[in-house]
Design an enzyme around this catalytic site. Structure first.
Site, PDB file in Angstrom:
ATOM      1  N   CYS A 139       0.844  -1.196   0.000  1.00 47.23           N
ATOM      2  CA  CYS A 139       0.000   0.000   0.000  1.00 47.23           C
ATOM      3  C   CYS A 139       0.887   1.257   0.000  1.00 47.23           C
ATOM      4  CB  CYS A 139      -0.877  -0.045   1.243  1.00 47.23           C
ATOM      5  SG  CYS A 139      -2.112   1.249   1.238  1.00 47.23           S
ATOM      6  N   CYS A 347      -4.539  -0.858 -46.997  1.00 43.22           N
ATOM      7  CA  CYS A 347      -4.156   0.520 -46.654  1.00 43.22           C
ATOM      8  C   CYS A 347      -5.310   1.477 -46.931  1.00 43.22           C
ATOM      9  CB  CYS A 347      -2.938   0.931 -47.475  1.00 43.22           C
ATOM     10  SG  CYS A 347      -2.476   2.663 -47.228  1.00 43.22           S
ATOM     11  N   CYS A 350      -4.181   6.872 -44.747  1.00 45.08           N
ATOM     12  CA  CYS A 350      -4.214   7.938 -43.743  1.00 45.08           C
ATOM     13  C   CYS A 350      -2.853   8.612 -43.610  1.00 45.08           C
ATOM     14  CB  CYS A 350      -4.658   7.399 -42.391  1.00 45.08           C
ATOM     15  SG  CYS A 350      -3.480   6.270 -41.622  1.00 45.08           S
TER      16      CYS A 350
END
Ligand SMILES: Cc1cc2nc3c(=O)[nH]c(=O)nc-3n(C[C@H](O)[C@H](O)[C@H](O)COP(=O)(O)O)c2cc1C
Lengths: 434, 436
Positions: A139, A347, A350
């Site tokens: 912790c 493809c 982009c």
């Protein structure tokens, strides 16, 4: 149907999916619902010393990182151990274990590093019928300021010491839960083993500040204008957790020490990956806190479906299978040469591969008229960035050059034999290959 | 009470509330969360095809990323820097033919990034603010006349005003806005958006609008050239093409643009008379706008009759489908040869390549959407029926520029008109400041 039954340190559970010690396991009501939903086991929310329980903040205790559609990617918390009285938790654990004898019930414990404190609490826990204990050495907030939790997890000698006490004082199997807030996790793991731990579990949460409020300049979650680092968990921490698991699984000193994998496990696949890296079972917290207990259905079905497909009859058939394949960089085969290949039919033009390669990498992608993107083999170093930024799966792939072909970038013939850095001529400390 | 079947041209074929609902926003705006999700779909393409496809070359990936990162107003500014009527363009652009048609995700999945709606989200968030986002440069003392307060003229005026020039816009009609105000389907620009947009645009300062001033009526080009440092003509196409068929003077036959204009200006659309059987002749966006709106007013049957095949139709496939979804019947390869009736139209005769006998269609209203043309003679060189221009809108006369639908080379789109006006303004500015 594959058999999901697991035996972890002799603790049997109907499946390898346990709930990690956290709010989902903080009380009888939750744990009963979790078992009814099908979870294989729980690690009860960490118990502290007898006496007045710790207190939590009364403002927000979580911060989150989101994807665009508010998919929770990372969660941060500043919650402490259980804030309910020890005797209430013990009573409830006993009742639950009595009613669900086939499920694993582990008690997570955090008390000061004093022998007496452990001597006091262990018999009480044992009396509940719990199957084992987990020492919370992880912790990272609040409790660590009081010399517990990650303050112990960061000091291998303390880990070894409390582990040894527990092993001496109880017959229950001892799991040591490790903190990731450390430079080399093998140190704490070795210490746990030296102390006699039956297993380690990891990771607990990672120190983090999830965001800063830019209006009042306070970290979030904000308590009256101030914030403190929390513990980070959820999908974002999985890669960090898996590396730590692998480090322990392949370390000569700790190899073979059972591991319970924790950190970002959200789907059956995440679980399978942790287990392939050597975890005998897994623990889940954030995914349950995000989606509820029902996700275990997907996890169980997914894992057994995949096991059927692969022909694994039981989880032990694949636990640890990836461990031998985790190695040091210096042993990677430098004669393994690949080149990126762009599937022109897939493809969508982009240009992200181009921007990434041209602006930030090796100028190895050409942009041709009509937005046609092609790899320049004489520049491609096979880094894979184009694959990673391409939005279309399998549009760009890395293909291996066969031995005997020429790598146009280096002008060298690809060799068939394995050769690594240790023998490479550029390595000043290279040893001659024998 | 009239209903769908009442013959002739009658108002209130539907309940007024139903008509109001019919004319609600075609695409309701995105909520902030929806905008974030929609923005996340953008791939931030390299040399993005959507930008190339935009006549005003808005940096679309940039503005979408600004939305994604919680800066919708900055996104709006990115848009307005290129296209001051970006709010209207977000509503009326045939995005399916432009940015969204070029979006790589349209090509990959048939599901483009919702650029139009995102643009609206960004521009709306700027326009919802007090004040105007741009600051005017120091006054130059130069004065430019802009003839026509449509998209070309207003874009030109804004850019000139921003550069510090003084602009007077001469507008023939009672209100500025041009086709944005008087043309274009009402459901694409609800809540008086065209007028609000002009008001907002004028916030830059330095622009005076004189309405009721028409070139060829109380203004001559010579006077304008004489009285100003430069003149920009954004006249639009004020004339309508006539149908070359007997009977086109009958009652119930009129240009579609007149019908749309009445519709746009009506406070309460239910008061507008519409036929039971409406036939719209034409195949462009005006034809679709007229046909759909007739249907929304409650006409029992609306037919869009186009003289060529579907592929040749200037209205996009998306517009065609919109019409069909509203119940408009699309009929192809029909040419009107005669409009029949006894004073008022009752039917139209068409030829069809596969029919020997004429094809007859019942009609009590015929809307002609067979093109507009440049009205009047400005004394400028022409290319075809339009004003010839070179480069950024230079006409055959020194000091006179032209752009928008009246100038040759355009494609009759709002967004192209905006680009023309903006580019002419930059050229005017360059010429006014050259050497000085
Ligand atoms: C709100 C919260 C409270 C937690 N409390 C404890 C705790 O009391 N004891 C403990 O060992 N781990 C605690 N953890 C850590 C989790 O058990 C787990 O190690 C961590 O969240 C990583 O797993 P995950 O990515 O599946 O959430 C807590 C985590 C959260 C989110």
């Amino acid at each position: 149907m594959a058999d999901l039954t697991t035996d972890f340190l002799g603790i049997r559970s109907p499946n390898p999916f346990w709930l990690a010690s956290a709010p989902p396991t903080d009380k009888e009501y939750n744990v009963r619902r979790a078992f009814d939903a099908g979870w294989g086991g729980v690690v009860w929310k960490t118990l502290g010393e007898e006496g007045p329980p710790v207190v939590n903040v009364n403002g927000p205790r979580y911060g989150a990182i989101y994807g665009a559609d508010r998919r929770l990617l990372g969660l941060n918390n500043i919650e402490l151990i259980t804030d309910r009285p020890l005797e209430v938790n013990l009573r409830e654990m006993k009742a639950v274990k009595r009613d669900y004898p086939d499920r694993a019930l582990i008690a997570s414990i955090m008390v000061p590093c004093e022998e007496e404190a452990w001597r006091k609490i262990l018999p009480l826990v044992e009396e509940t019928g719990a199957d084992g204990i987990e020492l919370n050495c992880g912790c990272p907030h609040g409790m660590s300021e009081r010399g517990m939790g990650s303050a112990v997890g960061q000091a291998p000698d303390l880990i070894e010491m409390i582990t040894r006490w527990c092993k001496q004082m109880t017959r229950m199997p001892v799991i040591v839960k490790l903190t990731p807030n450390i430079t080399d996790v093998r140190g704490p793991a070795r210490a746990a083993k030296a102390g006699g731990a039956d297993a380690v579990s990891l990771i607990n949460t990672i120190n983090s500040i999830t965001s800063v409020d830019l209006d009042n300049f306070s970290p979030q979650p904000t308590i009256d204008g101030k914030g403190t680092h929390g513990g980070y968990c959820g999908p974002a921490v999985k890669p960090i957790a898996m590396n730590m698991v692998a480090e322990i699984a392949r370390d000569a000193e700790t190899h073979g020490l059972p591991i319970s994998g924790i950190g970002g496990i959200t789907t059956w696949r995440d679980a399978a990956e942790f287990m392939a890296l050597g975890c005998g079972n897994v623990q889940v917290c954030t995914a349950a806190m995000t989606y509820g207990f029902k996700i275990v259905d997907e996890m169980k079905r997914g894992l057994s479906g995949w096991m059927d497909e692969k022909g694994y009859a039981s989880v032990s058939d694949f636990v640890g299978r990836a461990v031998p394949n985790v190695t040091d960089w210096q042993y990677l085969n430098l004669n393994y040469v690949t080149k990126a290949r762009i599937d022109q039919d897939l493809c969508i033009k982009c240009g992200r591969c181009y921007a990434a390669c041209e602006d930030t990498s090796h100028q190895a992608i050409a942009m041709k008229p009509g937005r046609v993107f092609e790899v320049k083999d004489d520049e491609c170093v096979a880094c894979n960035l184009c694959v990673d930024v391409c939005p279309v799966e399998d549009c760009i792939t890395m293909t291996e050059l066969d031995a005997g072909t020429v790598d146009e970038r280096t002008g060298r013939v690809v060799e068939g034999e394995y050769a690594n850095w240790t023998t490479h001529p550029n390595n000043p400390s290279a040893q001659a290959a024998e | 009470m009239p209903n769908a079947m009442t013959p002739g041209l009658v108002p209130e074929r539907l309940d007024p509330q139903e008509i109001r609902d019919n004319f609600a926003d075609l695409h309701p705006p995105l909520s902030e969360h929806q905008a974030h999700v929609a923005a996340d779909r953008c791939y931030f393409c390299y040399d993005a095809p959507c930008v190339t496809a935009c006549p005003t070359a808005i940096d679309i990936p940039l503005f979408i990323r600004q939305i994604a990162t919680g800066r919708p107003e900055d996104a709006g500014r990115t848009i307005f820097e290129q296209n001051i009527l970006g709010g209207m363009c977000a509503r009326v652009c045939p995005t399916e033919n432009l940015c969204e048609g070029a979006c790589v995700r349209e090509i990959a999945e048939g599901e483009p990034v919702q650029i139009g709606l995102l643009q609206r989200h960004a521009t709306d968030s700027v326009m919802a603010r007090q004040g105007h986002p741009f600051v005017r440069s120091a006054p130059t003392g130069r004065h430019v006349a802009v003839v026509g307060g449509g998209p070309a003229g207003m874009a030109c005026a804004h850019r000139l005003a921003m550069k510090g020039h003084e602009v007077t816009v001469y507008e023939a009609r009672p209100k500025p806005g041009g086709l944005n105000e008087y043309g274009i389907a009402a459901y694409k620009t609800v809540d008086d958006f065209a007028a609000r947009e002009v008001d907002w645009l004028l916030g830059i300062g330095g622009i005076t609008i004189e309405t009721g001033r028409a070139l060829g009526e109380d203004l001559t080009l010579a006077e304008l050239v004489e009285g100003h440092d430069a003149v920009f003509l954004g006249l639009g196409l004020g004339g309508v093409n006539a149908l070359n068929a007997p009977g086109s003077d009958m009652t119930g036959v009129e240009p579609a643009v007149h019908f749309i204009e009445r519709l746009r200006q009506a406070e309460e659309k239910a008061t507008l008379p519409v036929g039971r059987n409406v036939v719209v002749i034409g195949g462009g966006m005006t034809a679709v706008d007229a046909a759909v709106q007739s249907k929304l007013l409650g006409a029992a049957s609306v037919t869009l009759a186009y003289r060529k095949g579907r592929e040749a139709m200037p209205a996009s496939r998306w517009e065609q489908d919109l019409a069909a979804s509203k119940g408009v019947q699309l009929v192809f390869d029909v040419s009107p040869v005669e409009i029949r009736g006894n004073g008022a139209v009752t039917e139209i005769a068409f030829t069809h390549p596969e029919s020997e006998a004429p094809v007859l269609m019942q009609a009590d209203q015929v809307l002609l959407a067979i093109g507009q043309r440049l009205a009047g003679d400005q004394g400028l060189a022409r290319e075809g029926a339009k004003i010839a221009v070179t480069g950024p809108g230079r006409t055959s006369l020194e000091k006179v520029w032209a752009g928008g639908d009246c100038a040759a080379g355009g494609d009759d789109l709002t967004v192209t008109a905006v680009a023309n006006g903006r580019d002419a303004a930059e050229d005017i500015h360059a010429s006014l400041t050259a050497g000085g």
